[in-house]
Design a protein around this motif. Structure first.
Motif, PDB file in Angstrom:
ATOM      1  N   ALA A   1       1.307  -1.135   0.408  1.00 47.15           N
ATOM      2  CA  ALA A   1      -0.106   0.207  -0.152  1.00 47.15           C
ATOM      3  C   ALA A   1       0.650   1.391  -0.017  1.00 47.15           C
ATOM      4  CB  ALA A   1      -0.926   0.187   1.085  1.00 47.15           C
ATOM      5  N   GLU A   2       2.152   1.339   1.171  1.00 44.85           N
ATOM      6  CA  GLU A   2       2.721   2.834   0.324  1.00 44.85           C
ATOM      7  C   GLU A   2       3.914   2.898  -0.370  1.00 44.85           C
ATOM      8  OE1 GLU A   2       7.337   3.223   2.437  1.00 44.85           O
ATOM      9  OE2 GLU A   2       5.936   2.094   4.094  1.00 44.85           O
ATOM     10  N   ARG A   3       4.267   1.469  -1.252  1.00 43.07           N
ATOM     11  CA  ARG A   3       4.671   1.674  -2.586  1.00 43.07           C
ATOM     12  C   ARG A   3       3.807   2.020  -3.720  1.00 43.07           C
ATOM     13  NH1 ARG A   3       8.530   3.550  -2.838  1.00 43.07           N
ATOM     14  NH2 ARG A   3       8.817   2.510  -4.958  1.00 43.07           N
ATOM     15  N   LEU A   4       2.563   1.949  -3.648  1.00 45.89           N
ATOM     16  CA  LEU A   4       0.963   2.403  -3.911  1.00 45.89           C
ATOM     17  C   LEU A   4       1.317   3.893  -3.773  1.00 45.89           C
ATOM     18  CD1 LEU A   4      -0.953  -0.463  -4.606  1.00 45.89           C
ATOM     19  CD2 LEU A   4       0.735  -0.172  -6.381  1.00 45.89           C
ATOM     20  N   ARG A   5       1.287   4.162  -3.031  1.00 44.54           N
ATOM     21  CA  ARG A   5       0.776   5.075  -2.703  1.00 44.54           C
ATOM     22  C   ARG A   5       1.571   6.641  -2.943  1.00 44.54           C
ATOM     23  NH1 ARG A   5      -1.530   2.764   2.362  1.00 44.54           N
ATOM     24  NH2 ARG A   5      -4.185   3.425   1.909  1.00 44.54           N
ATOM     25  N   ALA A   6       2.641   5.641  -3.297  1.00 44.94           N
ATOM     26  CA  ALA A   6       4.553   6.867  -3.680  1.00 44.94           C
ATOM     27  C   ALA A   6       4.003   6.972  -4.816  1.00 44.94           C
ATOM     28  CB  ALA A   6       5.211   5.744  -2.969  1.00 44.94           C
ATOM     29  N   ALA A   7       3.612   5.795  -5.694  1.00 43.00           N
ATOM     30  CA  ALA A   7       3.551   6.090  -6.561  1.00 43.00           C
ATOM     31  C   ALA A   7       2.291   7.109  -7.387  1.00 43.00           C
ATOM     32  CB  ALA A   7       3.180   4.818  -7.882  1.00 43.00           C
ATOM     33  N   GLY A   8       1.430   7.443  -6.629  1.00 46.31           N
ATOM     34  CA  GLY A   8       0.377   8.262  -7.035  1.00 46.31           C
ATOM     35  C   GLY A   8      -0.224   7.696  -7.040  1.00 46.31           C
ATOM     36  N   LEU A   9      -1.130   6.596  -6.524  1.00 47.81           N
ATOM     37  CA  LEU A   9      -2.225   5.465  -7.304  1.00 47.81           C
ATOM     38  C   LEU A   9      -2.822   6.031  -5.786  1.00 47.81           C
ATOM     39  CD1 LEU A   9      -0.653   2.104  -8.231  1.00 47.81           C
ATOM     40  CD2 LEU A   9      -1.625   4.090  -9.509  1.00 47.81           C
ATOM     41  N   ALA A  10      -4.545   5.936  -5.830  1.00 50.47           N
ATOM     42  CA  ALA A  10      -5.677   5.450  -4.934  1.00 50.47           C
ATOM     43  C   ALA A  10      -5.492   4.318  -4.050  1.00 50.47           C
ATOM     44  CB  ALA A  10      -6.715   6.294  -5.596  1.00 50.47           C
ATOM     45  N   VAL A  11      -5.613   4.177  -3.322  1.00 54.93           N
ATOM     46  CA  VAL A  11      -4.893   2.380  -2.446  1.00 54.93           C
ATOM     47  C   VAL A  11      -6.351   2.363  -2.027  1.00 54.93           C
ATOM     48  CG1 VAL A  11      -3.495   1.137  -0.819  1.00 54.93           C
ATOM     49  CG2 VAL A  11      -2.592   3.073  -2.363  1.00 54.93           C
ATOM     50  N   VAL A  12      -6.957   1.293  -1.828  1.00 53.54           N
ATOM     51  CA  VAL A  12      -8.331   0.326  -1.059  1.00 53.54           C
ATOM     52  C   VAL A  12      -7.318  -0.427  -0.114  1.00 53.54           C
ATOM     53  CG1 VAL A  12      -9.815  -0.421  -0.498  1.00 53.54           C
ATOM     54  CG2 VAL A  12     -10.138   1.960  -2.528  1.00 53.54           C
ATOM     55  N   THR A  13      -7.331  -1.013   1.195  1.00 55.61           N
ATOM     56  CA  THR A  13      -7.410  -1.841   1.977  1.00 55.61           C
ATOM     57  C   THR A  13      -7.690  -2.246   2.612  1.00 55.61           C
ATOM     58  OG1 THR A  13      -6.456  -0.157   3.751  1.00 55.61           O
ATOM     59  CG2 THR A  13      -4.127  -0.573   2.346  1.00 55.61           C
ATOM     60  N   GLY A  14      -7.658  -4.187   3.205  1.00 53.92           N
ATOM     61  CA  GLY A  14      -8.653  -3.916   3.655  1.00 53.92           C
ATOM     62  C   GLY A  14      -9.739  -5.399   3.164  1.00 53.92           C
ATOM     63  N   VAL A  15      -9.291  -5.027   1.860  1.00 47.08           N
ATOM     64  CA  VAL A  15      -9.684  -5.953   0.283  1.00 47.08           C
ATOM     65  C   VAL A  15      -9.729  -7.867   1.143  1.00 47.08           C
ATOM     66  CG1 VAL A  15     -10.497  -6.540  -1.908  1.00 47.08           C
ATOM     67  CG2 VAL A  15      -9.409  -3.888  -0.793  1.00 47.08           C
ATOM     68  N   GLY A  16     -10.597  -8.061   1.294  1.00 48.60           N
ATOM     69  CA  GLY A  16     -10.845  -9.723   1.282  1.00 48.60           C
ATOM     70  C   GLY A  16      -9.730 -10.034   2.489  1.00 48.60           C
ATOM     71  N   GLY A  17      -9.932  -8.978   3.654  1.00 45.29           N
ATOM     72  CA  GLY A  17      -8.661  -9.133   4.756  1.00 45.29           C
ATOM     73  C   GLY A  17      -8.047  -8.229   4.427  1.00 45.29           C
ATOM     74  N   HIS A  18      -6.638  -8.712   4.610  1.00 44.36           N
ATOM     75  CA  HIS A  18      -5.371  -8.141   4.158  1.00 44.36           C
ATOM     76  C   HIS A  18      -4.921  -7.908   2.970  1.00 44.36           C
ATOM     77  CE1 HIS A  18      -4.846  -8.263   8.325  1.00 44.36           C
ATOM     78  NE2 HIS A  18      -4.924  -9.113   8.045  1.00 44.36           N
ATOM     79  N   GLY A  19      -6.128  -7.326   1.578  1.00 43.45           N
ATOM     80  CA  GLY A  19      -5.569  -7.107   0.367  1.00 43.45           C
ATOM     81  C   GLY A  19      -5.847  -6.106   0.326  1.00 43.45           C
ATOM     82  N   VAL A  20      -4.623  -5.234  -1.226  1.00 46.01           N
ATOM     83  CA  VAL A  20      -4.974  -4.093  -1.163  1.00 46.01           C
ATOM     84  C   VAL A  20      -4.814  -3.829  -3.159  1.00 46.01           C
ATOM     85  CG1 VAL A  20      -2.469  -2.594  -1.769  1.00 46.01           C
ATOM     86  CG2 VAL A  20      -2.794  -4.056   0.285  1.00 46.01           C
ATOM     87  N   VAL A  21      -6.279  -2.944  -3.597  1.00 41.88           N
ATOM     88  CA  VAL A  21      -6.047  -2.502  -4.528  1.00 41.88           C
ATOM     89  C   VAL A  21      -5.078  -0.861  -4.955  1.00 41.88           C
ATOM     90  CG1 VAL A  21      -8.043  -1.949  -5.913  1.00 41.88           C
ATOM     91  CG2 VAL A  21      -7.621  -4.032  -4.842  1.00 41.88           C
ATOM     92  N   GLY A  22      -4.701  -0.697  -6.161  1.00 41.64           N
ATOM     93  CA  GLY A  22      -4.086   0.120  -6.259  1.00 41.64           C
ATOM     94  C   GLY A  22      -4.949   0.637  -7.453  1.00 41.64           C
ATOM     95  N   ALA A  23      -5.444   2.116  -7.839  1.00 40.53           N
ATOM     96  CA  ALA A  23      -6.114   2.980  -8.310  1.00 40.53           C
ATOM     97  C   ALA A  23      -5.555   3.890  -9.321  1.00 40.53           C
ATOM     98  CB  ALA A  23      -7.942   2.260  -8.899  1.00 40.53           C
ATOM     99  N   ARG A  24      -5.405   3.830 -10.532  1.00 39.78           N
ATOM    100  CA  ARG A  24      -5.287   5.473 -11.332  1.00 39.78           C
ATOM    101  C   ARG A  24      -6.115   5.985 -11.432  1.00 39.78           C
ATOM    102  NH1 ARG A  24      -3.247   7.666 -16.819  1.00 39.78           N
ATOM    103  NH2 ARG A  24      -5.188   6.715 -17.185  1.00 39.78           N
ATOM    104  N   ARG A  25      -5.337   7.701 -10.779  1.00 39.83           N
ATOM    105  CA  ARG A  25      -7.249   7.910 -10.373  1.00 39.83           C
ATOM    106  C   ARG A  25      -7.133   8.371 -12.642  1.00 39.83           C
ATOM    107  NH1 ARG A  25      -4.181  10.265  -5.037  1.00 39.83           N
ATOM    108  NH2 ARG A  25      -5.512   9.062  -3.981  1.00 39.83           N
ATOM    109  N   CYS A  26      -7.910   9.224 -12.408  1.00 43.91           N
ATOM    110  CA  CYS A  26      -8.594   9.189 -14.021  1.00 43.91           C
ATOM    111  C   CYS A  26      -9.894  10.706 -13.594  1.00 43.91           C
ATOM    112  CB  CYS A  26      -9.634   8.291 -14.678  1.00 43.91           C
ATOM    113  SG  CYS A  26      -9.394   7.229 -14.756  1.00 43.91           S
ATOM    114  N   GLY A  27      -8.910  11.538 -14.335  1.00 48.07           N
ATOM    115  CA  GLY A  27      -9.881  13.139 -14.513  1.00 48.07           C
ATOM    116  C   GLY A  27      -8.410  14.653 -14.168  1.00 48.07           C
TER     117      GLY A  27
END
Length: 72
Positions: free
Chosen positions: A46-72
């Motif tokens: 999660a830290e690395r994804l945030r540092a890359a400028g991605l929007a991050v959601v944590t706690g997915v299915g337990g300890h899962g992490v999702v990173g998404a590029r912000r559009c717009g």
């Protein structure tokens, strides 16, 4: 933009961060989390994804992490 350009850009970025990613993988393997309790690993990702400028959601299915590029 052609897919060849996209692949070339991806290859260039990957080459620039290759050593860093290998180091991260080694760190994760030096400090393994138990299956289903990947707190340290998910926090690191999660830290690395945030540092890359991605929007991050944590706690997915337990300890899962999702990173998404912000559009717009």
């Amino acid at each position: 933009m052609s897919s060849a350009l996209d692949h070339a850009m991806i290859d260039k970025i990957a080459a620039e961060i290759d050593d860093e990613l290998i180091g991260m993988r080694h760190d994760i393997h030096r400090h393994p989390d138990l299956a289903g309790v990947e707190r340290r690993t998910s926090a690191l990702v999660a830290e690395r994804l945030r540092a890359a400028g991605l929007a991050v959601v944590t706690g997915v299915g337990g300890h899962g992490v999702v990173g998404a590029r912000r559009c717009g």
